[in-house]
Design an enzyme around this catalytic site. Structure first.
Site, short mmCIF file in Angstrom:
data_model
loop_
_atom_site.label_atom_id
_atom_site.label_comp_id
_atom_site.label_asym_id
_atom_site.label_seq_id
_atom_site.Cartn_x
_atom_site.Cartn_y
_atom_site.Cartn_z
N GLY A 237 49.70 53.84 38.32
CA GLY A 237 49.02 52.58 38.08
C GLY A 237 48.15 52.19 39.25
O GLY A 237 48.27 52.75 40.35
N PRO A 238 47.25 51.23 39.04
CA PRO A 238 46.36 50.79 40.13
C PRO A 238 47.15 50.10 41.24
O PRO A 238 48.29 49.69 41.04
CB PRO A 238 45.40 49.83 39.42
CG PRO A 238 46.11 49.40 38.19
CD PRO A 238 46.99 50.53 37.78
N GLU A 460 19.58 32.91 37.26
CA GLU A 460 20.91 32.64 36.71
C GLU A 460 20.83 31.95 35.35
O GLU A 460 21.66 32.19 34.47
CB GLU A 460 21.73 31.79 37.69
CG GLU A 460 21.94 32.43 39.05
CD GLU A 460 22.62 33.79 38.96
OE1 GLU A 460 23.37 34.04 38.00
OE2 GLU A 460 22.38 34.63 39.85
N HIS A 463 20.46 34.56 32.64
CA HIS A 463 21.74 35.15 32.24
C HIS A 463 22.52 34.20 31.33
O HIS A 463 23.05 34.61 30.28
CB HIS A 463 22.59 35.44 33.48
CG HIS A 463 22.11 36.61 34.29
ND1 HIS A 463 21.92 37.86 33.76
CD2 HIS A 463 21.81 36.70 35.61
CE1 HIS A 463 21.51 38.69 34.71
NE2 HIS A 463 21.43 38.00 35.85
N ASP A 535 22.33 43.66 38.85
CA ASP A 535 22.22 43.66 37.39
C ASP A 535 21.70 45.00 36.88
O ASP A 535 22.22 45.55 35.90
CB ASP A 535 21.28 42.54 36.94
CG ASP A 535 21.78 41.17 37.35
OD1 ASP A 535 23.00 41.02 37.50
OD2 ASP A 535 20.95 40.26 37.52
#
Length: 641
Positions: A237-238, A460, A463, A535
């Site tokens: 697991g992480p 922003e 988005h 992005d």
């Protein structure tokens, strides 16, 4: 995986009460090198005192034999002591002598030595002058002299013996002869009181580990059916998801000795030490059977053998070979289970994961929404939280957070509340802590021009508006143009519910939202800025996976071209291989570009139709610097379109 505060059973309370007893005083420390230096120094002082006390350092002046004969002829000598060739005597009155340095020395006691060629008249002269004559044996054999002779050797022997015992492990820090001993820490039932009730989430992992507990408690139930206890359990697991805590819970539930060690503790600069420590660890576990061996960070010694450009590390491979041998040699009735944890299962040697060694591989995933809520409740119970804190909202706004991340989040909130001298942790503190963990600290010293603020606001807003207009997107939680260490602005989107299967339409809308910032820049400023760097990286990566792995491109439908992973030890660029030709790679690049262009054009068209909404959102951002998701929805609804 964090611990969960529940009411303990009576047995757990009994164990915890017993742990409140006053701890016994620590054992006295053994003498170290500094103590032995003091002993040697003290011995030298004693030796000098004894030498002085028994006359080795007398006040006699060494004079020539001719001066002795002159004093004898002048009847100045009262007595002499003869010891071999040494003649020591005393004068009736003091005499003077000029030594080799030219100084005049007065003396009454003297010492001289009988010449080798002899002096037949000496005895007669002594008798004529009535000198008292005493004799001593040439070598004094009393026990004081013997002690003085052998004292330095005795002390040196004691020093060497002490160092030898320390090298054998007699010292507090061990030594050369104890280097092959295991460094595993033994946790007994009285020390380990963690149980599965203390672990929040990971229900499937706890179910599998519960079987291990039942094997250890009642091994005969399995053996009578002809079965055998699993040799090993591998927790995957992480980081921060509770693999080590689950292992401790197994030890606490089973009530058996629990040996814990990290993979790096096996390694040493000396050849063969790792294999020796593995043997010693398994010998101790077998003597204390039934027991559990837990190896944390198994990947440090369990990497693939012979990997890398220069071959494998011989010492590490010897340690791994010994571990494989010990696990393969388990007998069904030994009741010893090896547990290990790693977050890098891709680099483990295949021999470790075969049946008979680590039979079971238990996945410990990152906590889901329900698990995150339980974890937050548990940590919130340990802190002074205000009534306005909505833990369910916090759990929804932290997708991908591990148990350790959630603990750190509430701890940061407590630090912020303490910095403001608050008596409680409020929802504002939690939100600020989340923003700090996800995006970094606020850059208060950074001064932006009006034009830069306006560009960031439109970026922003692009988005946010595209996310609200498009259908297959996540709700907007907050828009901010406050500069932080990792971003100049941010649009936070959190899913309403966790998904495990995603449609192509969802992926296309996500690409469009990622392109919203760049499309808004081009639409209102007729240019592009560096603010879209992250992005574009995310959008390109997503589009490439859509083409290569998920077959979501028109040109590459129902085919996976993503077999590009090479050896994990050689580096991605050096060992990367492809299962398709250069012409296909060119077509893949063109398909990725086409997806990104379609997403960009689609987003720009959406923003062109909502220019008034964008202007309103930007105006509000420039005034308040932050807009909540509910306010954004109101602005778009009141637009009338």
């Amino acid at each position: 995986m964090p611990e969960k505060q529940n009411k303990k059973s009576k047995n757990q309370k009994t164990r915890k009460n017993s742990s409140n007893k006053p701890t016994p005083p620590p054992p006295p420390q053994q003498a170290g090198p500094v103590s032995w230096i003091r002993v040697v120094f003290f011995a030298i002082i004693v030796y000098l005192i004894l030498q002085w006390a028994f006359g080795s350092f007398d006040q006699s002046v060494k004079i020539p034999y001719s001066s002795f004969k002159t004093h004898l002829q002048e009847n100045k000598i009262t007595q002499v002591t003869v010891r071999g060739s040494r003649i020591q005597g005393s004068l009736k009155n003091q005499a003077q002598l000029v030594n080799a340095r030219g100084d005049t020395v007065q003396y009454s006691d003297f010492v001289t030595f009988f010449p080798k060629f002899g002096d037949e008249k000496l005895m007669s002269m002594l008798e004529e002058n009535q000198v008292t004559i005493a004799t001593q044996p040439e070598r004094d054999t009393n026990w004081w002299t013997t002690l003085l002779i052998f004292a330095p050797l005795i002390f040196l022997g004691l020093i060497f013996y002490s160092q030898y015992k320390r090298m054998q492990g007699g010292g507090s820090q061990g030594g050369l002869f104890s280097i092959g001993k295991s460094r595993a820490k033994l946790h007994t039932v009285s020390k380990e009181d963690t149980t599965f009730e203390d672990v929040a989430g990971a229900e499937s992992a706890k179910e599998e580990l519960q079987e291990v507990v039942s094997y250890l408690k009642e091994p005969e139930r399995i053996q009578k059916l002809g079965g055998k206890i699993p040799s090993g359990m591998l927790l995957l697991g992480p980081p921060g998801c509770g693999k080590t805590l689950l292992a401790r819970a197994v030890a606490g539930e089973a009530g058996v000795p629990f040996f814990s060690i990290t993979g790096s503790d096996f390694m040493e600069m000396f050849v063969g030490v790792g294999a020796s420590r593995v043997r010693d660890l398994f010998e101790q576990a077998k003597k204390n059977a039934p027991s559990i061996i837990f190896i944390d960070e198994l990947d440090s010694i369990g990497r693939q053998r012979g990997a890398g450009l220069g071959g494998g590390h011989d010492e590490r491979e010897q340690t791994l070979n010994q571990l494989l041998s010990e696990m393969d040699g388990f007998e069904p009735n030994e009741s010893v289970i090896a547990m290990a944890a790693t977050n890098r299962p891709d680099i483990l040697d295949s021999a470790l994961r075969r049946p008979g060694r680590f039979d079971r591989q238990v996945i410990v995933p990152a906590p889901k929404l329900k698990d995150r809520l339980e974890i937050l409740k548990m940590y919130a119970d340990r802190k002074t939280m205000a009534d306005d804190v909505n833990l369910e909202q916090v759990a929804k706004s932290t997708p991908g957070f591990s148990g350790a991340d959630l603990e750190n989040l509430l701890n940061e909130a407590a630090l912020m509340a303490g910095r403001k001298n608050k008596s409680e942790i409020t929802q504002q503190d939690v939100d600020q802590a989340r923003d700090k963990v996800m995006m970094g600290l606020t850059r208060r010293g950074l001064v932006l021009s009006d034009e830069e603020k306006k560009m960031i606001a439109y970026h922003e807003a692009g988005h946010a508006v595209s996310s609200v207009i498009l259908t297959e997107t996540h709700p907007v939680h907050k828009i901010s143009i406050i500069p932080r260490t990792r971003a100049m602005g941010v649009t936070e989107q959190f899913p309403e519910e966790e998904k495990y299967v995603y449609k192509k339409e969802y992926m296309l809308d996500q690409l469009s939202v990622m392109m919203g910032g760049r499309a808004a820049e081009e639409l209102f400023f007729n240019t592009a800025t560096t603010g879209a760097e992250n992005d574009l990286k995310q959008a390109t990566q997503l589009a490439r996976r859509m083409v290569l792995e998920w077959g979501m491109s028109d040109k590459f439908q129902n085919i996976a071209l993503g077999q590009q992973q090479g050896q994990v030890f050689l580096g991605q660029q050096l060992s990367q291989k492809r299962d398709f030709s250069e012409s296909t790679a060119y077509k893949v690049d063109k398909a990725v570009q086409e997806l990104l262009k379609q997403a960009h054009d689609r987003t720009r068209k959406v923003l062109e139709n909502r220019r008034k909404v964008l202007d309103k959102v930007v105006k509000r951002l420039l005034e308040d610097e932050e807009i909540a998701g509910e306010e954004l929805d109101e602005i778009i609804e009141n637009d009338g379109e």
